[in-house]
Design a protein around this motif. Structure first.
Motif, PDB file in Angstrom:
ATOM      1  N   ILE A  75       0.863  -1.184   0.000  1.00 55.39           N
ATOM      2  CA  ILE A  75       0.000   0.000   0.000  1.00 55.39           C
ATOM      3  C   ILE A  75       0.897   1.230   0.000  1.00 55.39           C
ATOM      4  CG2 ILE A  75      -1.806   1.261   1.220  1.00 55.39           C
ATOM      5  CD1 ILE A  75      -2.611  -1.435   2.501  1.00 55.39           C
ATOM      6  N   ILE A  76       0.831   1.999  -1.071  1.00 52.74           N
ATOM      7  CA  ILE A  76       1.742   3.130  -1.247  1.00 52.74           C
ATOM      8  C   ILE A  76       1.206   4.363  -0.522  1.00 52.74           C
ATOM      9  CG2 ILE A  76       2.900   4.602  -2.930  1.00 52.74           C
ATOM     10  CD1 ILE A  76       2.444   2.410  -5.006  1.00 52.74           C
ATOM     11  N   LYS A  77       2.102   5.073   0.138  1.00 50.82           N
ATOM     12  CA  LYS A  77       1.771   6.329   0.807  1.00 50.82           C
ATOM     13  C   LYS A  77       2.674   7.441   0.266  1.00 50.82           C
ATOM     14  CE  LYS A  77      -1.098   4.332   3.739  1.00 50.82           C
ATOM     15  NZ  LYS A  77      -2.561   4.594   3.701  1.00 50.82           N
ATOM     16  N   SER A  78       2.191   8.655   0.327  1.00 48.05           N
ATOM     17  CA  SER A  78       3.019   9.798  -0.065  1.00 48.05           C
ATOM     18  C   SER A  78       4.149   9.978   0.941  1.00 48.05           C
ATOM     19  CB  SER A  78       2.172  11.070  -0.136  1.00 48.05           C
ATOM     20  OG  SER A  78       1.157  10.947  -1.105  1.00 48.05           O
ATOM     21  N   ILE A  97      -2.149  10.791  -2.779  1.00 40.96           N
ATOM     22  CA  ILE A  97      -1.269   9.760  -3.323  1.00 40.96           C
ATOM     23  C   ILE A  97      -1.281   9.760  -4.842  1.00 40.96           C
ATOM     24  CG2 ILE A  97      -3.073   7.997  -3.147  1.00 40.96           C
ATOM     25  CD1 ILE A  97       0.780   7.551  -2.840  1.00 40.96           C
ATOM     26  N   ASP A  98      -2.410  10.083  -5.464  1.00 36.65           N
ATOM     27  CA  ASP A  98      -2.446  10.137  -6.927  1.00 36.65           C
ATOM     28  C   ASP A  98      -1.550  11.255  -7.448  1.00 36.65           C
ATOM     29  OD1 ASP A  98      -4.176  11.909  -5.694  1.00 36.65           O
ATOM     30  OD2 ASP A  98      -5.816  11.633  -7.124  1.00 36.65           O
ATOM     31  N   ARG A  99      -1.531  12.385  -6.750  1.00 37.13           N
ATOM     32  CA  ARG A  99      -0.646  13.484  -7.148  1.00 37.13           C
ATOM     33  C   ARG A  99       0.820  13.084  -6.972  1.00 37.13           C
ATOM     34  NH1 ARG A  99      -2.412  18.500  -3.770  1.00 37.13           N
ATOM     35  NH2 ARG A  99      -0.910  19.581  -5.122  1.00 37.13           N
ATOM     36  N   TRP A 100       1.134  12.431  -5.875  1.00 33.41           N
ATOM     37  CA  TRP A 100       2.505  11.986  -5.618  1.00 33.41           C
ATOM     38  C   TRP A 100       2.974  11.011  -6.702  1.00 33.41           C
ATOM     39  CZ3 TRP A 100       6.862  13.177  -3.656  1.00 33.41           C
ATOM     40  CH2 TRP A 100       7.807  12.229  -3.255  1.00 33.41           C
ATOM     41  N   LEU A 101       2.102  10.100  -7.093  1.00 29.60           N
ATOM     42  CA  LEU A 101       2.478   9.119  -8.110  1.00 29.60           C
ATOM     43  C   LEU A 101       2.682   9.760  -9.478  1.00 29.60           C
ATOM     44  CD1 LEU A 101       0.161   6.180  -7.032  1.00 29.60           C
ATOM     45  CD2 LEU A 101       2.662   6.221  -6.926  1.00 29.60           C
TER      46      LEU A 101
END
Length: 238
Positions: A75-78, A97-101
């Motif tokens: 599970i990815i976190k910023s 998280i979508d912005r970070w990715l």
């Protein structure tokens, strides 16, 4: 094979990655996400990677399923810094998280470039990444649907039916007036973002992604590129 999952506010997008190649992006309503749905997808899946901006109960479905079937789950976190990209946020985990990715993806696709990223989805967001991998901040605007619905829900005599085609001509009915104003506001937001970015850096690229990217692109005069899978390219780095 890996299953990459982007859980949004209302829909979950997903793709399969095998030997670095992504399959066609598909989506499902969040309320349809359950063990039966996962079983239909994961026959050959060895691991699942998740990014989520939605409620925790959906992630719990994935956690439970992965534990029962011995599937690796990430599970990815910023974060404040990763893969040469540095967040501008004082509290990095609060950056969506979508912005970070999209920042991570942009840094690998366009290294050493100053890039403005426009994600036109439930919200329309703008983020500026410089040629040293520094996130210089961004803006968040309600998306087209939210703009439209917020006006109707807060007025009693504005009656309109939502259209889903981008148009910024002056409306000759209330419906057209509301619909076209939502697109005009979004377009103006993006164009002003491009102007602001150009004051801060020598802008090399404008990237569009998100569900409304192609409709926005049809209205935008500035040179740009559409990359629908930008979030998933960021997920591939993990």
């Amino acid at each position: 094979m890996r299953l990459l999952v982007d859980i949004g506010n209302t829909r979950t997008k997903y793709t399969f990655e095998q030997q670095g190649v992504l399959s066609m992006i598909q989506s499902e309503r969040n309320e349809a996400i359950n063990e039966k749905w996962l079983t239909s997808l994961t026959e050959s899946v060895e691991s699942i990677v998740i990014a989520s901006v939605s409620e925790a109960y959906i992630i719990d479905v994935f956690i439970s399923y992965a534990q029962q079937h011995n599937i690796e789950l990430d599970i990815i976190k910023s974060e404040s810094k990763r893969f040469g990209v540095t967040s501008s946020y004082q509290q990095p985990t609060t950056l969506g998280i979508d912005r970070w990715l999209t920042l991570l993806a942009t840094n690998i696709l366009y290294p050493d470039q100053n890039v403005l990223i426009v994600d036109a989805g439930t919200a329309t967001t703008i983020d500026l990444l410089n040629n040293k991998g520094m996130h210089l901040g961004g803006w968040i605007l309600p998306g087209i649907d939210i703009l439209f619905n917020s006006l109707l829900s807060n007025t009693s005599q504005v009656l309109a039916t939502q259209e889903h085609q981008g148009n910024i001509s002056f409306g000759k009915s209330t419906s057209d007036g509301v619909n076209n104003a939502c697109w005009a506001a979004t377009l103006g937001f993006i164009e002003q973002g491009i102007k602001q970015a150009s004051k801060e850096v020598s802008l090399d690229n404008v990237l569009l992604t998100g569900g409304n990217a192609e409709k926005v692109a049809a209205l935008l005069n500035t040179q740009h590129r559409i990359i629908n899978e930008l979030v998933f390219i960021g997920m591939q780095r993990f």
